[in-house]
Design a protein around this motif. Structure first.
Motif, PDB file in Angstrom:
ATOM      1  N   TYR A 194       5.616 -32.563 -19.402  1.00  0.00           N
ATOM      2  CA  TYR A 194       5.047 -33.915 -19.275  1.00  0.00           C
ATOM      3  C   TYR A 194       4.550 -34.158 -17.852  1.00  0.00           C
ATOM      4  O   TYR A 194       4.665 -35.257 -17.319  1.00  0.00           O
ATOM      5  CB  TYR A 194       6.100 -34.966 -19.658  1.00  0.00           C
ATOM      6  N   GLN A 195       4.000 -33.121 -17.242  1.00  0.00           N
ATOM      7  CA  GLN A 195       3.588 -33.209 -15.836  1.00  0.00           C
ATOM      8  C   GLN A 195       2.371 -34.092 -15.616  1.00  0.00           C
ATOM      9  O   GLN A 195       2.125 -34.565 -14.507  1.00  0.00           O
ATOM     10  CB  GLN A 195       3.296 -31.795 -15.297  1.00  0.00           C
ATOM     11  N   ASP A 196       1.596 -34.315 -16.662  1.00  0.00           N
ATOM     12  CA  ASP A 196       0.342 -35.053 -16.486  1.00  0.00           C
ATOM     13  C   ASP A 196       0.551 -36.553 -16.332  1.00  0.00           C
ATOM     14  O   ASP A 196      -0.352 -37.267 -15.909  1.00  0.00           O
ATOM     15  CB  ASP A 196      -0.601 -34.802 -17.679  1.00  0.00           C
ATOM     16  N   SER A 197       1.724 -37.045 -16.696  1.00  0.00           N
ATOM     17  CA  SER A 197       1.936 -38.491 -16.632  1.00  0.00           C
ATOM     18  C   SER A 197       2.673 -38.863 -15.346  1.00  0.00           C
ATOM     19  O   SER A 197       3.471 -38.095 -14.821  1.00  0.00           O
ATOM     20  CB  SER A 197       2.738 -38.962 -17.851  1.00  0.00           C
ATOM     21  N   VAL A 198       2.384 -40.062 -14.853  1.00  0.00           N
ATOM     22  CA  VAL A 198       3.011 -40.562 -13.642  1.00  0.00           C
ATOM     23  C   VAL A 198       4.510 -40.770 -13.882  1.00  0.00           C
ATOM     24  O   VAL A 198       5.345 -40.506 -13.024  1.00  0.00           O
ATOM     25  CB  VAL A 198       2.353 -41.879 -13.188  1.00  0.00           C
ATOM     26  N   ASN A 199       4.857 -41.225 -15.087  1.00  0.00           N
ATOM     27  CA  ASN A 199       6.251 -41.430 -15.458  1.00  0.00           C
ATOM     28  C   ASN A 199       6.555 -40.562 -16.682  1.00  0.00           C
ATOM     29  O   ASN A 199       5.735 -39.738 -17.077  1.00  0.00           O
ATOM     30  CB  ASN A 199       6.518 -42.915 -15.750  1.00  0.00           C
ATOM     31  N   LEU A 200       7.698 -40.759 -17.239  1.00  0.00           N
ATOM     32  CA  LEU A 200       8.078 -39.959 -18.405  1.00  0.00           C
ATOM     33  C   LEU A 200       8.143 -40.819 -19.671  1.00  0.00           C
ATOM     34  O   LEU A 200       8.946 -40.583 -20.572  1.00  0.00           O
ATOM     35  CB  LEU A 200       9.431 -39.276 -18.158  1.00  0.00           C
ATOM     36  N   ASN A 201       7.249 -41.811 -19.730  1.00  0.00           N
ATOM     37  CA  ASN A 201       7.205 -42.676 -20.906  1.00  0.00           C
ATOM     38  C   ASN A 201       6.855 -41.892 -22.171  1.00  0.00           C
ATOM     39  O   ASN A 201       7.361 -42.192 -23.256  1.00  0.00           O
ATOM     40  CB  ASN A 201       6.190 -43.805 -20.719  1.00  0.00           C
ATOM     41  N   ASP A 202       5.996 -40.904 -22.034  1.00  0.00           N
ATOM     42  CA  ASP A 202       5.624 -40.099 -23.201  1.00  0.00           C
ATOM     43  C   ASP A 202       6.829 -39.311 -23.725  1.00  0.00           C
ATOM     44  O   ASP A 202       7.022 -39.188 -24.937  1.00  0.00           O
ATOM     45  CB  ASP A 202       4.488 -39.126 -22.855  1.00  0.00           C
ATOM     46  N   LEU A 203       7.623 -38.793 -22.806  1.00  0.00           N
ATOM     47  CA  LEU A 203       8.835 -38.091 -23.209  1.00  0.00           C
ATOM     48  C   LEU A 203       9.784 -39.052 -23.915  1.00  0.00           C
ATOM     49  O   LEU A 203      10.338 -38.733 -24.981  1.00  0.00           O
ATOM     50  CB  LEU A 203       9.519 -37.467 -21.994  1.00  0.00           C
ATOM     51  N   GLU A 204       9.967 -40.222 -23.332  1.00  0.00           N
ATOM     52  CA  GLU A 204      10.851 -41.210 -23.951  1.00  0.00           C
ATOM     53  C   GLU A 204      10.345 -41.582 -25.345  1.00  0.00           C
ATOM     54  O   GLU A 204      11.139 -41.752 -26.282  1.00  0.00           O
ATOM     55  CB  GLU A 204      10.950 -42.447 -23.061  1.00  0.00           C
ATOM     56  N   ASP A 205       9.039 -41.679 -25.488  1.00  0.00           N
ATOM     57  CA  ASP A 205       8.458 -41.998 -26.787  1.00  0.00           C
ATOM     58  C   ASP A 205       8.726 -40.882 -27.806  1.00  0.00           C
ATOM     59  O   ASP A 205       9.003 -41.146 -28.974  1.00  0.00           O
ATOM     60  CB  ASP A 205       6.949 -42.226 -26.644  1.00  0.00           C
ATOM     61  N   ASP A 206       8.673 -39.630 -27.334  1.00  0.00           N
ATOM     62  CA  ASP A 206       8.916 -38.498 -28.233  1.00  0.00           C
ATOM     63  C   ASP A 206      10.380 -38.411 -28.673  1.00  0.00           C
ATOM     64  O   ASP A 206      10.706 -37.676 -29.603  1.00  0.00           O
ATOM     65  CB  ASP A 206       8.504 -37.184 -27.556  1.00  0.00           C
ATOM     66  N   LEU A 207      11.233 -39.150 -28.010  1.00  0.00           N
ATOM     67  CA  LEU A 207      12.656 -39.147 -28.355  1.00  0.00           C
ATOM     68  C   LEU A 207      13.029 -40.280 -29.310  1.00  0.00           C
ATOM     69  O   LEU A 207      14.216 -40.513 -29.562  1.00  0.00           O
ATOM     70  CB  LEU A 207      13.505 -39.266 -27.088  1.00  0.00           C
ATOM     71  N   LYS A 208      12.045 -40.964 -29.873  1.00  0.00           N
ATOM     72  CA  LYS A 208      12.341 -42.170 -30.657  1.00  0.00           C
ATOM     73  C   LYS A 208      13.205 -41.900 -31.888  1.00  0.00           C
ATOM     74  O   LYS A 208      13.925 -42.787 -32.348  1.00  0.00           O
ATOM     75  CB  LYS A 208      11.042 -42.858 -31.068  1.00  0.00           C
TER      76      LYS A 208
END
Length: 605
Positions: free
Chosen positions: A95-109
C-alpha cells in the motif's frame, strides 16, 4: 530490495527447518534450536491482557487477518499462525502509493480480529502508528512487537493486547503466534520499566490450550531415534506401496514431527506437502460420525440402548427395526460388510453432464440420477439380511445407519453438523467433505486411477464407491483433511474433550467411547483399538493396551496412545494408481508407529 529478498529467503529457510519439525533428525542440532527458542521464550511478555483475549478462543466466531507493518519475518509468523486457524496475510508494503493506510483498513472490513506485527525500527513511521490506533477502534487487535523495550512507549495509549519480545528474528517470529493461540503459556514479566504504563513487573500469565510446534527434544525425545522414519518412508515409496505420504507425531501436546515424503503420483514430480489434503476413507467413522454421535449422546438426544426404528421411520418395517444403536456402533448388529452398489449402476443411471435428472456429482464428468441413493441404495441397505447379530463383523452399513440417525436428531446434514460443531471451532481448516468445492485440485492428493467405475483419476472425490454414489457425504467415508487438522481433533480427544479453552466433550464421554466396550471384539464405540491377541501385533508391535483410533482403506491411520501422550497420524494414497496390499504387507504404518513408540520409551530409561 535485495536485502528484503534475502530476509524472506532466510525466513522461509528457517520455517522449513524448524516448523516442519525435525525434517533432519539431528539431536545436537535440535538441542541447539531448542536452546535458542527457550532463550527467546524467556523474553516474551504478554501485556494489556486484562480481558483475557490471549490465548484466542471461539475461533468459529473469528475471521482473522495478519498485517505486517514492515516486519521482515512475516512469512514465518503467518505460517505458524495458519497452523491454528485460517489467517489471511496483508502487508503494508503493498500500500505504498497511498499517503495513509486507509485502503488497507478498508480491505480489512470482513475481519473482526487483526494480528499486527511490527518491530522497533518501524515505530517511527506515522502511517503505521496511525493505522494501529485507527484499526483498534473497530477491530479486536493483537500487537506482536519485536525489538527494543523502549519502543513500548509508542503503545502507552493502546488498550489492545501486546505480545512483546526483545528479539527481532525468524526464531521469535515462529514463537509469538503460538502465544497468541495458546500453543505456549505466557509466564514472564517485564524486567525493566519502559514507560509510565509498561513498568517492571508488568505482564500477564496465560495457559496452554492448543498444540505447540517444536522439535522432539522439547518433549524429552532424541531426534536421532526418529531417523528410521525416513528409511521406512523411502522403502514404502521404492517398493511402490504408495507414491507419497505424510507423518505427524504429537507428544504431550507438542507437534514434534511433521514431514511429507514422495510425490502425489508415481508419474509426477509434484512433491507431497504437510499441508496436502488426503481422502481419509474409514477414518471418517471416528473423525465425523462418531464425534457427532458422542455429542448427541452427551446431550441426551441419542440413547445407545434405543433401537434403530426409534430414530429412522423407514427402518420400522425392515429387519433393522429392533437393533440397538450400541450394537451398530460396535459392529455387532449383524449387518453384511458392504454392498457393491457400483455394480448395480446401469446405463441410464448416470450421465457425463449434470442436469435436473442427474444432479449428484460422483466424479469429474460423472453424475448419478436423481434419487439413486434414496430410492435404491438406502432401501437395499435397510432391507439387507441380518446374519451375524451379536458377533463382530465390520460393516460399512453401520455408519450409513449412524449418519441417518445423526441427521434425524440434529436436523442437519452430517457434513454441516461436523463442520459447525467441531472443525470450525477447533480451527481445522481443511477437514470436511466434498473438498473440490473448497480447494484447488493441486492441494488434494489423487487417489485411484479408476478404470472400472468412474473411468478417471479421482482427485477430491471420495474413493469409496458407495459414498461417491451417495453424493460424497457418508458416515463411513468421504472425509478429507490434512495431518495437522487430524492432530488438532485427536489432541482434543487425548485431552479428554477439551481444546482451545473449550470443552467439546465431558471426559467420561471420551473415556466411554474410546475404551473397550465389547465382549466379543477389541472395539470401542465407533473407535478401533489395540488387539489383545498379541500374535496380531495390531496396530503395531509396541502399541499399548490403551491405544485407540482407526485405519482407512486409502492408506491412512490415526492412533492415540494416552499412556505415552501420543497422537500418531499417517496419511498416504496407497490406492494410486490402483489398489495394492504392499503398504499392509510391509507393515509400513505399524513400523513407523513403533519407531515413535520406541523413541518415547527410550527417553524414559
Amino acid at each position: 530490495m535485495k536485502r528484503n529478498r534475502l530476509v524472506v529467503l532466510a525466513a522461509i529457510s528457517f520455517f522449513n527447518i524448524l516448523c516442519l519439525m525435525a525434517c533432519a533428525q539431528d539431536h545436537a542440532n535440535n538441542e541447539r534450536k531448542l536452546s535458542v527458542a527457550n532463550s527467546i521464550a524467556k523474553t516474551i511478555v504478554v501485556l494489556n491482557n486484562q480481558d483475557s483475549v490471549i490465548p484466542l478462543k471461539s475461533l468459529d466466531h473469528k475471521n482473522i487477518a495478519s498485517v505486517s507493518l514492515g516486519f521482515a519475518y512475516s512469512v514465518v509468523f503467518d505460517s505458524l499462525a495458519n497452523k491454528y486457524d485460517k489467517v489471511t496475510s496483508f502487508s503494508a508494503a503493498n500500500y505504498q502509493d497511498s499517503v495513509n493506510l486507509n485502503d488497507l483498513e478498508d480491505d480489512l472490513k470482513y475481519y473482526n480480529t487483526v494480528l499486527v506485527s511490527i518491530d522497533d525500527q518501524h515505530l517511527t513511521n506515522a502511517r503505521y502508528t496511525n493505522f494501529i490506533n485507527s484499526i483498534s477502534k473497530t477491530k479486536k487487535v493483537i500487537i506482536a512487537f519485536f525489538g527494543n523495550g523502549p519502543g513500548l512507549k509508542a503503545f502507552d495509549s493502546l488498550q489492545s493486547p501486546i505480545v512483546f519480545t526483545a528479539q527481532n528474528n525468524a526464531d521469535a517470529a515462529a514463537l509469538v503466534p503460538q502465544y497468541i493461540f495458546g500453543g505456549i503459556a505466557a509466564e514472564n514479566k517485564l524486567t525493566n520499566t519502559f514507560s509510565a504504563r509498561y513498568t517492571v513487573g508488568s505482564g500477564f500469565v496465560t495457559t496452554k490450550t492448543r498444540l505447540k510446534y517444536t522439535v522432539p527434544e522439547d518433549a524429552g525425545l532424541n531426534s536421532n531415534g526418529l531417523s528410521e522414519i525416513d528409511a521406512i518412508a523411502a522403502e514404502a515409496i521404492s517398493q511402490k506401496a504408495t507414491p507419497g505420504l505424510v507423518v505427524l507425531v504429537a507428544k504431550d501436546g507438542k507437534v514434534i514431527f511433521n514431514k511429507a515424503y514422495g510425490t502425489h503420483t508415481y508419474d509426477t514430480t509434484v512433491p507431497d506437502r504437510v499441508t496436502d489434503i488426503f481422502d481419509l476413507a474409514s477414518v471418517t467413522k471416528i473423525a465425523a460420525t462418531t464425534p457427532a454421535v458422542m455429542r448427541l449422546v452427551e446431550e441426551g438426544k441419542l440413547k445407545l440402548d434405543t433401537t434403530i426404528g426409534t430414530y429412522i421411520a423407514k427402518a420400522r418395517t425392515s429387519p433393522m427395526n429392533n437393533i440397538q444403536v450400541r450394537e451398530v456402533m460396535l459392529h455387532q448388529a449383524g449387518f453384511i460388510p458392504y454392498i457393491p452398489f457400483h455394480d448395480y449402476v446401469k446405463t441410464g443411471d448416470y450421465s457425463r453432464d449434470s442436469s435436473a435428472a442427474y444432479p449428484t456429482k460422483v466424479a469429474d464428468q460423472y453424475y448419478i440420477k436423481k434419487g439413486f441413493f434414496k430410492d435404491f441404495m438406502w432401501p437395499k441397505m435397510l432391507n439387507s439380511p441380518i446374519r451375524t447379530r451379536g458377533k463382530y463383523v465390520y460393516s460399512d452399513i453401520s455408519m450409513y445407519v449412524m449418519k441417518d440417525i445423526v441427521e434425524h436428531i440434529s436436523e442437519e446434514p452430517l457434513n454441516q453438523y461436523a463442520y459447525e460443531q467441531f472443525y470450525k471451532p477447533l480451527g481445522m481448516q481443511t477437514a470436511g467433505f466434498l473438498p473440490r468445492n473448497r480447494f484447488s485440485k493441486d492441494q488434494i492428493i489423487p487417489t485411484e486411477q479408476d478404470t472400472y467405475f468412474r473411468k478417471t483419476l479421482l482427485m477430491g472425490y471420495v474413493h469409496d464407491q458407495g459414498a461417491a454414489l451417495a453424493g460424497g457425504v457418508s458416515g463411513h467415508a468421504g472425509l478429507f483433511a490434512s495431518a495437522n487438522d487430524l492432530a488438532i481433533l485427536y489432541q482434543m480427544m487425548l485431552n479428554r474433550g477439551t481444546y482451545g479453552g473449550t470443552e467439546y466433550f465431558k471426559p467420561q464421554t471420551v473415556d466411554t467411547f474410546t475404551a473397550k466396550q465389547s465382549n466379543v471384539s477389541r472395539r470401542g464405540l465407533g473407535f478401533d483399538r489395540w488387539d489383545p491377541d498379541t500374535t496380531k501385533h495390531y496396530p503395531s508391535n509396541l502399541a499399548s493396551p490403551q491405544t485407540y483410533g482407526h485405519t482407512g482403506y486409502t492408506g491412512t491411520c490415526v492412533w492415540v496412545d494416552p499412556s505415552r501422550g501420543l497422537v500418531y497420524i499417517f496419511l498416504s494414497n496407497r490406492v494410486n494408481p490402483t489398489v495394492s496390499d504392499r503398504l499392509s504387507n510391509l507393515k509400513i504404518r505399524g513400523r513407523i508407529q513403533d519407531v515413535v513408540n520406541k523413541t518415547i520409551d527410550d527417553a524414559k530409561k
